[in-house]
Design a protein around this motif. Structure first.
Motif, PDB file in Angstrom:
ATOM      1  N   TYR A 156      -3.812  10.842  -0.710  1.00 40.15           N
ATOM      2  CA  TYR A 156      -2.263  10.619  -0.608  1.00 40.15           C
ATOM      3  C   TYR A 156      -2.101  11.492  -1.850  1.00 40.15           C
ATOM      4  O   TYR A 156      -0.386  11.229  -2.382  1.00 40.15           O
ATOM      5  CB  TYR A 156      -1.977   9.660  -0.299  1.00 40.15           C
ATOM      6  CG  TYR A 156      -2.599   8.642   0.331  1.00 40.15           C
ATOM      7  CD1 TYR A 156      -1.811   9.382   1.749  1.00 40.15           C
ATOM      8  CD2 TYR A 156      -2.492   6.999   0.477  1.00 40.15           C
ATOM      9  CE1 TYR A 156      -2.402   8.204   2.851  1.00 40.15           C
ATOM     10  CE2 TYR A 156      -3.207   6.438   1.765  1.00 40.15           C
ATOM     11  CZ  TYR A 156      -2.847   6.913   3.036  1.00 40.15           C
ATOM     12  OH  TYR A 156      -3.591   6.649   3.691  1.00 40.15           O
ATOM     13  N   ASN A 209     -10.374   3.748   1.891  1.00 44.66           N
ATOM     14  CA  ASN A 209     -11.743   3.232   2.099  1.00 44.66           C
ATOM     15  C   ASN A 209     -12.974   4.394   2.374  1.00 44.66           C
ATOM     16  O   ASN A 209     -14.041   4.313   2.035  1.00 44.66           O
ATOM     17  CB  ASN A 209     -12.162   2.650   3.798  1.00 44.66           C
ATOM     18  CG  ASN A 209     -12.439   1.396   3.871  1.00 44.66           C
ATOM     19  OD1 ASN A 209     -13.135   0.919   3.206  1.00 44.66           O
ATOM     20  ND2 ASN A 209     -13.714   1.978   5.402  1.00 44.66           N
ATOM     21  N   ARG A 259       3.776 -10.196   7.568  1.00 39.18           N
ATOM     22  CA  ARG A 259       2.398 -11.522   8.082  1.00 39.18           C
ATOM     23  C   ARG A 259       2.277 -12.747   8.827  1.00 39.18           C
ATOM     24  O   ARG A 259       2.702 -13.057   8.895  1.00 39.18           O
ATOM     25  CB  ARG A 259       2.271 -12.030   6.378  1.00 39.18           C
ATOM     26  CG  ARG A 259       1.767 -11.453   4.722  1.00 39.18           C
ATOM     27  CD  ARG A 259       2.527 -10.321   4.777  1.00 39.18           C
ATOM     28  NE  ARG A 259       0.859  -9.098   4.157  1.00 39.18           N
ATOM     29  CZ  ARG A 259       0.550  -7.865   3.704  1.00 39.18           C
ATOM     30  NH1 ARG A 259       1.538  -7.198   4.559  1.00 39.18           N
ATOM     31  NH2 ARG A 259      -0.498  -7.767   2.826  1.00 39.18           N
ATOM     32  N   ARG A 307       1.508   5.357   0.517  1.00 34.21           N
ATOM     33  CA  ARG A 307       1.068   6.771   0.684  1.00 34.21           C
ATOM     34  C   ARG A 307       1.807   7.380   0.503  1.00 34.21           C
ATOM     35  O   ARG A 307       1.526   8.590   0.716  1.00 34.21           O
ATOM     36  CB  ARG A 307       0.604   6.309   1.829  1.00 34.21           C
ATOM     37  CG  ARG A 307      -0.486   4.910   2.523  1.00 34.21           C
ATOM     38  CD  ARG A 307      -0.459   4.621   3.930  1.00 34.21           C
ATOM     39  NE  ARG A 307      -1.341   3.732   4.270  1.00 34.21           N
ATOM     40  CZ  ARG A 307      -0.708   2.581   4.367  1.00 34.21           C
ATOM     41  NH1 ARG A 307      -0.073   1.857   4.506  1.00 34.21           N
ATOM     42  NH2 ARG A 307      -2.158   1.323   4.183  1.00 34.21           N
ATOM     43  N   SER A 326       1.452  -0.830   0.010  1.00 36.32           N
ATOM     44  CA  SER A 326      -0.055   0.182   0.100  1.00 36.32           C
ATOM     45  C   SER A 326       1.017   1.166  -0.175  1.00 36.32           C
ATOM     46  O   SER A 326       1.399   1.379   1.209  1.00 36.32           O
ATOM     47  CB  SER A 326      -0.956  -0.152   1.641  1.00 36.32           C
ATOM     48  OG  SER A 326      -1.395  -1.187   1.185  1.00 36.32           O
TER      49      SER A 326
END
Ligand SMILES: Cc1cc2nc3c(=O)[nH]c(=O)nc-3n(C[C@H](O)[C@H](O)[C@H](O)COP(=O)(O)O)c2cc1C
Length: 185
Positions: A89, A132, A176, A15, A13
């Protein structure tokens, strides 16, 4: 390593983005990947709305910040209050994934399509991040006008959205979890 597995495991991800707009051929490859995702009963109920127009991006950012301010989550509230922050972002492109409200599995269909687009982007050296707040911003009662300005039909619901742009950093992988697999032979 197999190129697909490499793109999946190296996707992060992002940013932080370069301001440079996505090349047309890269954008169309990403959208094609989304359209080739599986969907419940092959409904392909989705619509991919690409927002690159700065004025519209500004309006989406403002609407997202409203949602973030009302979230009750301290980190999101602080970020929304910062006039220099961007809910996505400052990525040069947002892809909003909506689907026909009458679809059988719209949540799953939209999420997997966005996931395919994330992996395709990674394979092209493009960073991405799920955003989101866009869903909440456009599905709120006062998001109707902006949704219409974005040409998303009223019979469609926004399920997810992603920021896309050329990478300006190389984030490290979030650790993870172990022990998540059961193999029963
Ligand atoms: C349903 C969903 C919602 C998310 N929402 C946001 C978001 O609003 N903003 C954000 O920066 N990242 C968001 N993310 C990204 C996660 O924070 C990220 O995937 C997770 O920290 C793991 O990092 P990675 O994507 O680099 O592997 C979201 C991811 C998912 C799957």
């Amino acid at each position: 390593m197999n190129e697909v597995i490499k793109a999946i495991t190296e996707r992060r991800s992002h940013r932080v983005y370069l301001s440079e707009q996505l090349k047309e051929e890269h954008l169309s490859a990403i959208l094609k990947a989304g359209a080739f995702a599986p969907s419940g009963m092959n409904a392909q109920p989705w619509r991919f709305t690409v927002v690159q127009n700065k004025e519209l991006l500004g309006k989406v950012n403002a609407a997202c910040k409203k949602v973030m301010l009302a979230s009750g989550i301290e980190r999101l509230i602080a970020s929304a209050k910062n006039p220099d922050s961007s809910a996505f972002y400052a990525a040069p492109a947002l892809i909003i994934v909506s689907a026909d409200k009458s679809a059988v599995t719209p949540v799953e269909d939209c999420a997997i399509a966005l996931g395919y687009m994330f992996v395709a982007a990674e394979s092209l050296g493009i960073g991405s991040c799920w955003i989101n707040a866009v869903k909440g911003a456009l599905e709120a009662p006062d998001g109707k006008a902006l949704k219409s300005e974005l040409q998303i039909p009223e019979s469609f619901k926004v399920y997810c959205s992603g920021a896309f742009g050329y990478k300006s950093a190389k984030p490290s992988a979030a650790p993870r979890k172990e022990g998540i697999v059961s193999i029963l032979k």
